[in-house]
Design an enzyme around this catalytic site. Structure first.
Site, mmCIF file in Angstrom:
data_model
loop_
_atom_site.group_PDB
_atom_site.id
_atom_site.type_symbol
_atom_site.label_atom_id
_atom_site.label_comp_id
_atom_site.label_asym_id
_atom_site.label_seq_id
_atom_site.Cartn_x
_atom_site.Cartn_y
_atom_site.Cartn_z
ATOM 1 N N LYS A 267 0.888 -1.182 0.290
ATOM 2 C CA LYS A 267 0.114 -0.305 0.218
ATOM 3 C C LYS A 267 0.573 1.587 0.295
ATOM 4 O O LYS A 267 1.192 1.411 1.177
ATOM 5 C CB LYS A 267 -0.763 0.435 1.181
ATOM 6 C CG LYS A 267 -2.095 -1.319 1.314
ATOM 7 C CD LYS A 267 -2.952 -1.352 2.373
ATOM 8 C CE LYS A 267 -1.805 -1.499 4.015
ATOM 9 N NZ LYS A 267 -2.777 -1.900 5.199
ATOM 10 N N GLY B 58 -7.612 3.892 11.308
ATOM 11 C CA GLY B 58 -8.275 2.108 10.741
ATOM 12 C C GLY B 58 -7.929 2.600 8.922
ATOM 13 O O GLY B 58 -9.368 1.192 8.818
ATOM 14 N N THR B 59 -7.923 2.904 8.594
ATOM 15 C CA THR B 59 -7.606 2.541 7.199
ATOM 16 C C THR B 59 -7.691 1.119 6.662
ATOM 17 O O THR B 59 -7.779 1.105 5.765
ATOM 18 C CB THR B 59 -7.067 3.801 6.212
ATOM 19 O OG1 THR B 59 -7.457 4.652 6.681
ATOM 20 C CG2 THR B 59 -6.895 3.785 4.919
ATOM 21 N N GLY B 60 -6.305 0.948 7.444
ATOM 22 C CA GLY B 60 -5.476 -0.390 6.664
ATOM 23 C C GLY B 60 -6.608 -1.819 7.445
ATOM 24 O O GLY B 60 -6.850 -2.572 6.348
ATOM 25 N N CYS B 61 -6.787 -0.948 8.184
ATOM 26 C CA CYS B 61 -7.777 -2.919 8.960
ATOM 27 C C CYS B 61 -9.139 -2.350 7.778
ATOM 28 O O CYS B 61 -9.584 -3.557 7.714
ATOM 29 C CB CYS B 61 -7.992 -2.069 10.372
ATOM 30 S SG CYS B 61 -7.472 -1.846 11.529
ATOM 31 N N THR C 230 -8.514 9.257 9.042
ATOM 32 C CA THR C 230 -8.573 8.291 8.981
ATOM 33 C C THR C 230 -7.961 6.640 8.967
ATOM 34 O O THR C 230 -7.475 5.938 8.845
ATOM 35 C CB THR C 230 -6.696 8.369 6.950
ATOM 36 O OG1 THR C 230 -5.930 8.753 7.863
ATOM 37 C CG2 THR C 230 -7.002 9.470 6.453
#
Length: 282
Positions: free
Chosen positions: A178, A216-219, A214
């Site tokens: 990412k 918790g974007t990866g979760c 943003t």
């Protein structure tokens, strides 16, 4: 008999509701997937940062997974924060013992958006040993890709490719590197797979959103990928749809006050009903 698409999140708890298990359950539910969970750690955190963490006993982690997989027809599992090697090993043993053969999306959480360390020093080696062989996809951000690949700072797309290739060489089937932290106008994620000895790369591009919400974007991205896989999408299609979902969730939280620091996404900007299918089975 009617049935539903079910997914499971194995991750830490975020009491502020923006990341971890809470973000995963919100994502899965918003996409029409029935969400179950296993909590690996309790955190004291809010939009400003993490102040304390307590790991859940590894036998309790194992017990949660056993309880769910022995009863519910889970199609996809998302793995997030594991915190230490004992928990990592227990997750692996639980998936193997229950003969789980669905999609496994591993989000190798090591550092929170706020910069707080969410992993022990031995976790990297444990993830490579115990979970890489079981994972359909691994979704590191740039810092996590640097740690897993053992490389210097990733500054460009070529660096992302090199790191992804190295992670594949460690036993991963596919990796989504990412690129959100690169200083570029667009956000580019690279899906890198080894197919018949050849490295295949797909790009997923979305426009960056100027927002502090943003957290918790990866979760949310990894649990969205797991959700779309549970709904029957191919891996490539699931990544594309999950990328769009997260982008729209950020856009729809852009002007909302959700804390003094990095606020959450708006997972329910367009909630779907629980997908119910007809089936001849149980």
């Amino acid at each position: 008999m009617k049935n539903v698409s079910m997914a499971m999140t194995i991750a830490g708890s975020d009491c502020s509701g923006g990341a971890g298990v809470q973000a995963d359950i919100k994502t899965m539910s918003a996409l029409g997937v029935f969400a179950s969970s296993c909590i690996t750690a309790l955190t004291c955190q809010n939009t400003m940062g993490v102040t304390d963490i307590m790991a859940v006993k590894d036998t309790i982690v194992r017990g949660q997974i056993d309880a769910v997989l022995s009863d519910l027809p889970i199609k996809s599992v998302k793995i997030g924060m594991l915190f230490n090697s004992d928990i990592c090993k227990s997750v692996s043993e639980a998936l193997r013992t229950n003969n789980f053969c669905g999609t496994v999306v591993l989000d190798p959480v090591m550092v929170a958006t706020s910069g707080s360390n969410l992993a022990s020093e031995s976790l990297k080696d444990a993830m490579i040993k115990y979970l890489f062989p079981l994972s359909t996809l691994i979704t590191p951000n740039l810092h996590e890709a640097e740690v897993l690949a053992g490389c210097e700072e990733i500054r460009c797309e070529k660096d992302m490719l090199r790191a992804g290739e190295k992670i594949l060489s460690l036993g991963a089937k596919a990796v989504l590197v990412k690129g959100g932290h690169l200083e570029e106008e667009n956000l580019k994620n690279l899906l890198i797979r080894n197919q018949n000895g050849n490295m295949v790369v797909e790009e997923f591009v979305s426009k960056k959103v100027n927002s502090k919400n943003t957290h918790g974007t990866g979760c949310s991205l990894s649990s969205a990928i797991a959700s779309f896989c549970a709904l029957g999408c191919s891996l490539s299609e699931a990544v594309a749809k999950a990328t769009d979902f997260v982008h729209d969730a950020i856009v729809n939280a852009q002007d909302v006050f959700l804390g003094e620091g990095h606020g959450s996404l708006n997972h329910f900007f367009n909630p779907q009903k629980l997908y119910i299918n007809e089936s001849n089975g149980k």
